[in-house]
Motif scaffolding. Structure first.
Motif, PDB file in Angstrom:
ATOM      1  N   GLY A   1      20.043  28.116   8.329  1.00  0.00           N
ATOM      2  CA  GLY A   1      18.615  28.292   8.109  1.00  0.00           C
ATOM      3  C   GLY A   1      18.409  29.587   7.347  1.00  0.00           C
ATOM      4  O   GLY A   1      19.194  30.541   7.497  1.00  0.00           O
ATOM      5  N   TYR A   2      17.367  29.635   6.519  1.00  0.00           N
ATOM      6  CA  TYR A   2      17.127  30.799   5.670  1.00  0.00           C
ATOM      7  C   TYR A   2      15.776  31.424   5.996  1.00  0.00           C
ATOM      8  O   TYR A   2      14.774  30.710   6.132  1.00  0.00           O
ATOM      9  N   ALA A   3      15.756  32.736   6.129  1.00  0.00           N
ATOM     10  CA  ALA A   3      14.488  33.451   6.237  1.00  0.00           C
ATOM     11  C   ALA A   3      13.666  33.169   4.988  1.00  0.00           C
ATOM     12  O   ALA A   3      14.202  33.161   3.865  1.00  0.00           O
ATOM     13  N   LEU A   4      12.376  32.921   5.163  1.00  0.00           N
ATOM     14  CA  LEU A   4      11.462  32.625   4.055  1.00  0.00           C
ATOM     15  C   LEU A   4      11.974  31.479   3.190  1.00  0.00           C
ATOM     16  O   LEU A   4      11.768  31.448   1.986  1.00  0.00           O
ATOM     17  N   ASP A   5      12.648  30.518   3.826  1.00  0.00           N
ATOM     18  CA  ASP A   5      13.160  29.338   3.115  1.00  0.00           C
ATOM     19  C   ASP A   5      14.037  29.709   1.938  1.00  0.00           C
ATOM     20  O   ASP A   5      14.089  29.000   0.923  1.00  0.00           O
ATOM     21  N   GLY A   6      14.757  30.818   2.045  1.00  0.00           N
ATOM     22  CA  GLY A   6      15.708  31.205   1.008  1.00  0.00           C
ATOM     23  C   GLY A   6      15.185  32.165  -0.023  1.00  0.00           C
ATOM     24  O   GLY A   6      15.951  32.634  -0.867  1.00  0.00           O
ATOM     25  N   ASP A   7      13.889  32.475   0.014  1.00  0.00           N
ATOM     26  CA  ASP A   7      13.365  33.464  -0.928  1.00  0.00           C
ATOM     27  C   ASP A   7      13.862  34.857  -0.531  1.00  0.00           C
ATOM     28  O   ASP A   7      13.909  35.192   0.655  1.00  0.00           O
ATOM     29  N   PRO A   8      14.234  35.690  -1.506  1.00  0.00           N
ATOM     30  CA  PRO A   8      14.760  37.016  -1.167  1.00  0.00           C
ATOM     31  C   PRO A   8      13.672  37.954  -0.674  1.00  0.00           C
ATOM     32  O   PRO A   8      12.486  37.780  -0.957  1.00  0.00           O
ATOM     33  N   LEU A   9      14.084  38.961   0.078  1.00  0.00           N
ATOM     34  CA  LEU A   9      13.189  39.992   0.596  1.00  0.00           C
ATOM     35  C   LEU A   9      13.424  41.282  -0.181  1.00  0.00           C
ATOM     36  O   LEU A   9      14.567  41.686  -0.394  1.00  0.00           O
ATOM     37  N   ARG A  10      12.349  41.940  -0.581  1.00  0.00           N
ATOM     38  CA  ARG A  10      12.453  43.252  -1.215  1.00  0.00           C
ATOM     39  C   ARG A  10      12.332  44.301  -0.125  1.00  0.00           C
ATOM     40  O   ARG A  10      11.302  44.445   0.515  1.00  0.00           O
ATOM     41  N   MET A  11      13.380  45.061   0.095  1.00  0.00           N
ATOM     42  CA  MET A  11      13.444  46.031   1.187  1.00  0.00           C
ATOM     43  C   MET A  11      12.959  47.390   0.688  1.00  0.00           C
ATOM     44  O   MET A  11      13.731  48.322   0.493  1.00  0.00           O
ATOM     45  N   GLU A  12      11.663  47.504   0.488  1.00  0.00           N
ATOM     46  CA  GLU A  12      11.127  48.724  -0.083  1.00  0.00           C
ATOM     47  C   GLU A  12      10.590  49.657   0.993  1.00  0.00           C
ATOM     48  O   GLU A  12      10.288  49.243   2.123  1.00  0.00           O
ATOM     49  N   LEU A  13      10.499  50.917   0.649  1.00  0.00           N
ATOM     50  CA  LEU A  13       9.897  51.889   1.544  1.00  0.00           C
ATOM     51  C   LEU A  13       8.396  51.621   1.650  1.00  0.00           C
ATOM     52  O   LEU A  13       7.769  51.194   0.675  1.00  0.00           O
ATOM     53  N   PRO A  14       7.800  51.873   2.810  1.00  0.00           N
ATOM     54  CA  PRO A  14       6.344  51.750   2.910  1.00  0.00           C
ATOM     55  C   PRO A  14       5.668  52.787   2.025  1.00  0.00           C
ATOM     56  O   PRO A  14       6.248  53.808   1.658  1.00  0.00           O
ATOM     57  N   ALA A  15       4.404  52.523   1.685  1.00  0.00           N
ATOM     58  CA  ALA A  15       3.695  53.376   0.730  1.00  0.00           C
ATOM     59  C   ALA A  15       3.587  54.815   1.204  1.00  0.00           C
ATOM     60  O   ALA A  15       3.489  55.727   0.392  1.00  0.00           O
ATOM     61  N   VAL A  16       3.601  55.035   2.524  1.00  0.00           N
ATOM     62  CA  VAL A  16       3.446  56.396   3.042  1.00  0.00           C
ATOM     63  C   VAL A  16       4.726  57.213   2.915  1.00  0.00           C
ATOM     64  O   VAL A  16       4.725  58.404   3.219  1.00  0.00           O
ATOM     65  N   ARG A  17       5.836  56.591   2.458  1.00  0.00           N
ATOM     66  CA  ARG A  17       7.097  57.309   2.275  1.00  0.00           C
ATOM     67  C   ARG A  17       7.462  57.261   0.800  1.00  0.00           C
ATOM     68  O   ARG A  17       7.937  56.239   0.300  1.00  0.00           O
ATOM     69  N   PRO A  18       7.243  58.343   0.076  1.00  0.00           N
ATOM     70  CA  PRO A  18       7.542  58.355  -1.359  1.00  0.00           C
ATOM     71  C   PRO A  18       9.009  58.052  -1.638  1.00  0.00           C
ATOM     72  O   PRO A  18       9.906  58.398  -0.855  1.00  0.00           O
ATOM     73  N   VAL A  19       9.252  57.377  -2.759  1.00  0.00           N
ATOM     74  CA  VAL A  19      10.617  57.056  -3.170  1.00  0.00           C
ATOM     75  C   VAL A  19      11.222  58.301  -3.790  1.00  0.00           C
ATOM     76  O   VAL A  19      11.012  58.611  -4.975  1.00  0.00           O
ATOM     77  N   ARG A  20      11.974  59.040  -2.986  1.00  0.00           N
ATOM     78  CA  ARG A  20      12.625  60.259  -3.450  1.00  0.00           C
ATOM     79  C   ARG A  20      13.946  60.406  -2.699  1.00  0.00           C
ATOM     80  O   ARG A  20      14.125  59.839  -1.616  1.00  0.00           O
ATOM     81  N   PRO A  21      14.892  61.146  -3.265  1.00  0.00           N
ATOM     82  CA  PRO A  21      16.216  61.248  -2.649  1.00  0.00           C
ATOM     83  C   PRO A  21      16.134  61.648  -1.176  1.00  0.00           C
ATOM     84  O   PRO A  21      15.392  62.556  -0.800  1.00  0.00           O
ATOM     85  N   GLY A  22      16.880  60.935  -0.362  1.00  0.00           N
ATOM     86  CA  GLY A  22      16.924  61.207   1.071  1.00  0.00           C
ATOM     87  C   GLY A  22      15.972  60.375   1.893  1.00  0.00           C
ATOM     88  O   GLY A  22      16.124  60.291   3.118  1.00  0.00           O
ATOM     89  N   ALA A  23      14.976  59.752   1.273  1.00  0.00           N
ATOM     90  CA  ALA A  23      14.027  58.926   2.020  1.00  0.00           C
ATOM     91  C   ALA A  23      14.733  57.673   2.537  1.00  0.00           C
ATOM     92  O   ALA A  23      15.653  57.146   1.899  1.00  0.00           O
ATOM     93  N   CYS A  24      14.313  57.191   3.677  1.00  0.00           N
ATOM     94  CA  CYS A  24      14.918  55.984   4.225  1.00  0.00           C
ATOM     95  C   CYS A  24      13.928  55.274   5.140  1.00  0.00           C
ATOM     96  O   CYS A  24      12.909  55.846   5.550  1.00  0.00           O
ATOM     97  N   VAL A  25      14.220  54.032   5.446  1.00  0.00           N
ATOM     98  CA  VAL A  25      13.440  53.237   6.394  1.00  0.00           C
ATOM     99  C   VAL A  25      14.417  52.320   7.114  1.00  0.00           C
ATOM    100  O   VAL A  25      15.424  51.896   6.550  1.00  0.00           O
ATOM    101  N   ARG A  26      14.125  52.034   8.376  1.00  0.00           N
ATOM    102  CA  ARG A  26      15.006  51.187   9.175  1.00  0.00           C
ATOM    103  C   ARG A  26      14.276  49.914   9.605  1.00  0.00           C
ATOM    104  O   ARG A  26      13.088  49.929   9.890  1.00  0.00           O
ATOM    105  N   ASP A  27      15.036  48.841   9.635  1.00  0.00           N
ATOM    106  CA  ASP A  27      14.571  47.561  10.156  1.00  0.00           C
ATOM    107  C   ASP A  27      15.645  47.010  11.083  1.00  0.00           C
ATOM    108  O   ASP A  27      16.845  47.304  10.919  1.00  0.00           O
ATOM    109  N   TRP A  28      15.208  46.184  12.018  1.00  0.00           N
ATOM    110  CA  TRP A  28      16.127  45.481  12.905  1.00  0.00           C
ATOM    111  C   TRP A  28      15.782  44.006  12.871  1.00  0.00           C
ATOM    112  O   TRP A  28      14.608  43.627  12.967  1.00  0.00           O
ATOM    113  N   LEU A  29      16.788  43.169  12.731  1.00  0.00           N
ATOM    114  CA  LEU A  29      16.623  41.725  12.783  1.00  0.00           C
ATOM    115  C   LEU A  29      17.188  41.240  14.109  1.00  0.00           C
ATOM    116  O   LEU A  29      18.400  41.301  14.332  1.00  0.00           O
ATOM    117  N   THR A  30      16.306  40.798  14.993  1.00  0.00           N
ATOM    118  CA  THR A  30      16.724  40.309  16.299  1.00  0.00           C
ATOM    119  C   THR A  30      16.618  38.793  16.308  1.00  0.00           C
ATOM    120  O   THR A  30      15.536  38.236  16.101  1.00  0.00           O
TER     121      THR A  30
END
Length: 630
Positions: free
Chosen positions: A514-543
């Motif tokens: 089975g595929y998440a979103l029926d096989g469509d890819p996910l863009r793993m981007e930072l939320p808007a409140v975290r600027p894209v700059r060196p050292g920035a990160c975000v975590r997700d968990w798939l349970t």
């Protein structure tokens, strides 16, 4: 209230085709019409197609013409009672969207109407702004309204590019929300039954699901939501002793399932529902939702208290205390008391008067209780601010104000919310026989090339930005076990929100994926409140939660923690009895089925979690995995 445009299709006579004739379908649509006119008098406009009239072309024309008249405030309802069929998935897209390996179709008078074609037609009928609902009483109906790639905009895979300025999620994919609601008689791999049932004029043959649903609609009236009606119809099917599992899709909270079936404004769903099941009164909350046993477990409805007598994987048997619910009724309930292992809280700095809660246990710094705590919060209170820290000193949330009693109460709510979030992320069924039968596989980009990504030494799959471009991934679930298993994939983020949008709950066949979103890819981007700059990160968990049958997924949804909201999730302070109190006290004849199926219910279950970390690399840092755009 708006109009109800109903297309009622019933087919008893298949005139010597592969399928045998049926006996209850015309009765089903006649009773559906009577029930609709009884609960929505003067609002129902019916088009009925029976037997030879109900060709695939006539059904399509009825959806395009009759149902498409529904505008804002109206309801378009397709009720199909007849045979269903299934066939092997053959194209790449079918294999992506059909994790059992089988496609489904309605069997009309002159042949099949494929499920994906039906789904596209129903979503087309929603273009006028009306609510579109399909009730399908046929075999394999749980999969009979998904749409075909290319016929609906939500199936178009997004193209990689700069994230939108207002993006608020770290895991971004296409909008896959359907525009219609499905109430199905059975799972997508399951048969459906008809049988004689008693009525005012004597026994008449009905589809078991149609009979249970029309009775639920008559009893509950037009204000009942689809979720509430399906809950009672599910219980009604089981009270008749029939082993088929009705399905609601999509079942996510706050959407189509929580609007009145015949039109009206939606309302927030109850996390749990009380209904009369085959074994008596039951609530759709069990061990997989965090209950450890019946001791101390209580629920509260408008009528009064319910005390658990047995806690199973997906539900709890309960006894009403001092009141008697009306037989066959459905009631919204809240989990009002339970015994849970508390999180340990170490207080450092200024004195803090946390609200008393069995979920939170104060322990001394450096004590054996601190060392052995499974979940630990270190609260450092200084200069009118409170910091909630992990064992390693990193913060859980931004510092909270701590200037008075209201702030102390908000801090207590934050700690309680964090505890609930961790209980979802760290779900465990112990030594379950289902453990390891379904694997979460994270693949780079569109998933067409490359092997599944592997965790690093810290147990996280690390994804890296490529300059300003966010990484993309595809998530699939592979069933390596010997039988179909029901799966739901929960996405938890580091703002302490949770949901099941990626894979809301479906069976995956043995050896299938089975595929998440029926096989469509996910863009793993930072939320808007975290600027894209060196050292920035975000975590997700798939349970991943795997079970032998469907589970209630509403309790697995949490909005991200926001201290400005005040009290989290309506949690109230407990009484002094040592329990967490979250609320104030208060005979088949065959026909459509040819072979028996296993009983409904979640049965055994298991859970596993994969951690993801999306990073913006520091200059000169060692290379990370880069999951490119599709």
């Amino acid at each position: 209230m708006g109009k109800v445009y109903a297309l009622l299709v019933g087919i008893n006579e298949y005139r010597g085709r592969v399928r045998a004739d049926l006996r209850g379908c015309l009765n089903d649509v006649a009773e559906a019409r009577a029930a609709l006119e009884a609960v929505a008098p003067g609002r129902v406009d019916v088009l009925t197609l029976t037997d030879g009239e109900a060709t695939a072309g006539a059904v399509e024309a009825g959806i395009r013409g009759h149902l498409a008249q529904a505008g804002p405030g109206d309801t378009a309802l397709l009720w199909f009672s007849g045979h269903g069929t299934q066939y092997a998935a053959s194209t790449e897209q079918e294999r992506l969207t059909e994790p059992t390996g089988r496609c489904q179709a309605l069997v009309c008078a002159d042949g099949p109407l494929p499920d994906k074609r039906l789904g596209a037609l129903l979503d087309g009928a929603a273009a006028g702004g009306g609510g579109v609902v399909a009730v399908l009483d046929c075999c394999f109906s749980g999969g009979a309204s998904r749409e075909e790639e290319g016929l609906a905009a939500r199936r178009v895979a997004p193209l990689p590019g700069p994230p939108p300025a207002d993006a608020t999620r770290d895991a971004v994919g296409p909008d896959t929300r359907p525009r219609h609601l499905l109430l199905a008689a059975s799972r997508l791999s399951q048969l459906s039954y008809e049988r004689p049932v008693e009525g005012p004029g004597g026994p008449r043959t009905h589809g078991v699901f149609s009979y249970a649903l029309t009775r639920a609609l008559r009893r509950a009236g037009p204000a009942a939501t689809a979720r509430e009606l399906l809950a009672e119809a599910d219980a009604g099917v089981r009270r008749l002793g029939v082993a088929q599992q009705p399905v609601l899709f999509p079942a996510g909270p706050g959407g189509l399932a929580d609007r009145p079936l015949l039109g009206g404004a939606g309302r927030p769903p109850s996390a749990y529902l009380l209904r009369q099941g085959q074994d008596g009164w039951e609530v759709d909350c069990g061990r997989v939702h965090g209950l450890t046993g019946e001791a101390g477990t209580e629920f509260t409805a408008a009528g009064g208290l319910l005390r658990a007598t047995a806690v199973r994987a997906d539900r709890s048997l309960v006894d009403p205390v001092g009141w008697s619910p009306e037989p066959g009724s459905v009631h919204a309930v809240v989990l009002s008391a339970l015994a849970l292992a508390p999180a340990a809280v170490v207080l450092d700095g200024d004195p803090v008067a946390l609200p008393a809660s069995p979920l939170l246990r104060k322990v001394a710094a450096g004590s054996a209780r601190e060392a052995g705590a499974e979940l630990l919060f270190r609260v450092v209170a200084r200069d009118g601010r409170a910091r909630v820290l992990r064992r390693d000193g990193s913060p859980y949330v931004d510092p909270l104000p701590l200037a008075g009693p209201a702030d102390a109460e908000r801090l207590g709510d934050c700690l309680t919310r964090l505890t609930h979030w961790h209980r979802i992320r760290d779900l465990s069924a112990g030594l379950s026989p289902l453990s390891g039968h379904v694997r979460i596989e994270v693949l780079p980009g569109d998933g067409r090339d490359g092997e599944p990504l592997r965790p690093d030494a810290h147990g996280e799959i690390v994804l890296a930005y490529d300059g300003p471009r966010a990484p993309w991934i595809t998530v699939r679930l592979r069933n390596t076990g010997p039988r179909p298993l029901w799966c739901v994939l929960l996405n938890l983020d580091d703002r302490f929100g949770a949901g099941s949008d990626l894979f809301p709950g479906q069976f995956i066949g043995p050896g299938m994926t089975g595929y998440a979103l029926d096989g469509d890819p996910l863009r793993m981007e930072l939320p808007a409140v975290r600027p894209v700059r060196p050292g920035a990160c975000v975590r997700d968990w798939l349970t991943l939660v795997v079970a032998e049958g469907e589970l209630n997924t509403v309790p697995f949804h949490l909005s991200a923690w926001d201290p400005r909201e005040g009290r989290a999730d309506g949690v109230r302070r407990p009484s002094g009895d040592g329990l967490l109190r979250l609320a104030g006290p208060p005979g088949s004849s065959g026909g459509r089925d040819l072979v028996p199926v296993r009983p409904a219910g979640a049965g055994r279950w298991a859970a596993s979690t994969v951690a993801l970390r999306t990073v913006v690399p520091e200059p000169g840092a060692p290379p990370h995995v880069i999951a490119p755009g599709a």
